[in-house]
Design an enzyme around this catalytic site. Structure first.
Site, short mmCIF file in Angstrom:
data_model
loop_
_atom_site.label_atom_id
_atom_site.label_comp_id
_atom_site.label_asym_id
_atom_site.label_seq_id
_atom_site.Cartn_x
_atom_site.Cartn_y
_atom_site.Cartn_z
N ASP A 54 8.21 60.66 14.66
CA ASP A 54 8.09 59.31 15.24
C ASP A 54 8.49 58.28 14.18
OD1 ASP A 54 5.95 59.28 13.49
OD2 ASP A 54 4.49 59.68 15.05
N ASP A 56 7.49 54.45 12.68
CA ASP A 56 6.54 53.34 12.67
C ASP A 56 7.22 52.11 12.09
OD1 ASP A 56 4.35 54.89 13.62
OD2 ASP A 56 4.21 55.79 11.63
N ASP A 125 -1.09 55.80 1.48
CA ASP A 125 -1.77 56.91 0.79
C ASP A 125 -0.95 57.56 -0.34
OD1 ASP A 125 -0.05 57.94 2.71
OD2 ASP A 125 -1.54 59.23 3.66
P1 ATP Z 1 3.27 62.42 10.50
O1 ATP Z 1 4.67 62.93 10.24
O2 ATP Z 1 2.28 63.53 10.68
O3 ATP Z 1 3.21 61.38 11.59
P2 ATP Z 1 2.78 60.18 8.79
O4 ATP Z 1 2.76 60.03 7.29
O5 ATP Z 1 3.87 59.44 9.50
O6 ATP Z 1 2.85 61.72 9.11
P3 ATP Z 1 0.96 58.65 10.37
O7 ATP Z 1 -0.44 58.95 10.75
O8 ATP Z 1 1.99 58.52 11.44
O9 ATP Z 1 1.38 59.77 9.33
O10 ATP Z 1 0.93 57.33 9.48
C1 ATP Z 1 2.06 56.49 9.25
C2 ATP Z 1 1.99 55.91 7.84
O11 ATP Z 1 0.78 55.16 7.68
C3 ATP Z 1 1.93 56.95 6.72
O12 ATP Z 1 3.21 57.42 6.39
C4 ATP Z 1 1.28 56.16 5.60
O13 ATP Z 1 2.17 55.27 4.99
C5 ATP Z 1 0.27 55.33 6.36
N1 ATP Z 1 -1.04 56.03 6.45
C6 ATP Z 1 -1.44 56.91 7.40
N2 ATP Z 1 -2.69 57.35 7.15
C7 ATP Z 1 -3.10 56.71 6.04
C8 ATP Z 1 -4.31 56.71 5.29
N3 ATP Z 1 -5.33 57.46 5.65
N4 ATP Z 1 -4.37 55.91 4.19
C9 ATP Z 1 -3.32 55.13 3.82
N5 ATP Z 1 -2.17 55.09 4.49
C10 ATP Z 1 -2.04 55.86 5.58
MG MG Z 2 4.03 59.29 11.66
#
Ligand code: ATP
Ligand code: MG
Length: 357
Positions: A54, A56, A125
């Protein structure tokens, strides 16, 4: 502090690999006078040459301003307020740049303080997740050293890992998720902090933890992830029954089931297994063991009602104390466990031949 920027020649992210709906949202925000970038997992995946799950978006527009701009949007979330922009079944998440204190260890219960792009990058993170992509000039903007870390395949927390895990223990699960998914090398300080903070995981919201675990079951790297969760003692905190079983010889059978699911999810055109099937993969060898202990080892054959009761009891034992499976997911997983037991050949269950007197 000025960020490092990387041009198209360096990062080689083709705009064609970005969902046109995402580019449309970015452009609409930008022409309305806001800053808007692609952020997080989408940028990371493109730089790692993986297809993003996805995309963001982060923007200087406040939630109400996003809502006013997009009639197909709704605002959601209390802990983390953001906009969902809907295109049919597809939802794109747009959040406002946030600030956050990354230098204390207080548990974050709300994350809704608006900030600058730099502050927003710093409160994320891991460095690999802190990169922005600016679609206007096709640059990658890096305040956190994530670009270099991606090149070096290094997983590094932004700030001090101990404090960042204390602030939000779900980050520990995320750390192992990225290690399992991308084979990155976790920096030593983060690994030590993770082991030190592992008991804190129980302070996080059950729904968030469950969502991360379920997403990992769907990821194509679930076997590696559950192995890392066990090796670091995190699974012992969350799902102690399963963690304990994984240490037994027959318990390793669970990894075989997860590997089968991973192979399906890794195919070029992957079939997405439903969550109840994946929960059943995680539980089936333990379910067989319970039936064996309670029935076959005592010379009894369970009738169907008893098999159902065992499946219910096992899910309650394994999940319901620390996490909470939604009722529909639980009921479907029970049915799958029972059906699987019924179609497993009798001869496999009971090795001894039946003697007819
Ligand atoms: P995935 O591929 O599983 O979606 P993701 O890193 O994109 O992994 P998301 O939950 O979609 O995870 O979160 C989008 C973004 O938001 C992350 O890449 C990170 O920058 C930020 N983020 C998500 N969770 C946290 C957290 N617990 N603390 C700080 N930043 C976070
Ligand atoms: Mg994501």
């Amino acid at each position: 502090m000025k960020p490092n920027t990387y041009s198209l020649e360096e990062h080689k992210i083709s705009p064609k690999s970005i969902d046109p709906k995402v580019l449309y949202i970015l452009e609409k925000l930008q022409v309305s006078g806001f800053i808007a970038y692609l952020v997080g997992g989408g940028v990371r995946d493109l730089l790692l040459n993986k297809k993003p799950k996805d995309f963001d978006i982060a923007t200087s527009a406040k939630p109400e301003e996003i809502k006013a701009l997009f009639s197909n949007s709704i605002l959601i979330g209390k802990r983390f307020r953001l906009a969902h922009i809907r295109f049919g079944k597809k939802i794109i998440e747009v959040s406002t740049f946030r600030s956050g204190n990354i230098e204390n260890e207080e548990l974050i219960t709300e994350d809704n303080m608006w900030g600058t792009p730099k502050e927003d990058a710093l409160r994320r993170d891991f460095t690999i997740n802190g990169l922005f992509y600016d679609s206007q000039d096709e640059t990658v903007i890096d305040y956190v050293g994530g670009y270099q870390d991606i090149q070096k395949k290094c997983l590094r927390a932004i700030g001090q890992p101990y404090l960042r895990f204390k602030q939000d223990p779900v980050r520990m699960i995320r750390c192992l998720k990225f290690e399992a998914r991308f084979g990155l090398e976790v920096e030593e300080e983060a690994r030590l902090a993770l082991v030190e903070c592992k008991a804190d995981i129980l302070k996080s919201a059950k729904a968030r933890i469950l969502e991360e675990l379920l997403r990992m079951l769907e990821s194509g790297s679930s076997a590696a992830f559950f192995k890392l969760m066990t090796d670091h003692g995190l699974l012992q905190q969350l799902l102690p029954t399963i963690a304990q079983f994984l240490e037994e010889r027959f318990g390793r059978e669970i990894y075989n089931y997860l590997q089968e699911a991973d192979m399906i999810h890794k195919e070029p055109t992957p079939l997405k297994l439903k969550r109840p099937i994946l929960v059943a993969c995680l539980l089936y060898p333990l379910f067989e063991k319970h039936l064996k202990t309670h029935f076959t080892d005592c010379g009894k054959t369970p009738h169907l009602g008893q098999v159902y009761d065992e499946a219910h009891g096992l899910i309650d034992l394994a999940f319901q104390t620390s996490l909470h499976l939604p009722r529909r997911l639980k009921m479907s997983a029970v049915s799958i466990l029972v059906s699987q037991y019924r179609i497993t050949p009798f001869a496999k269950r009971k090795k001894k031949a039946i003697r007819v007197p």
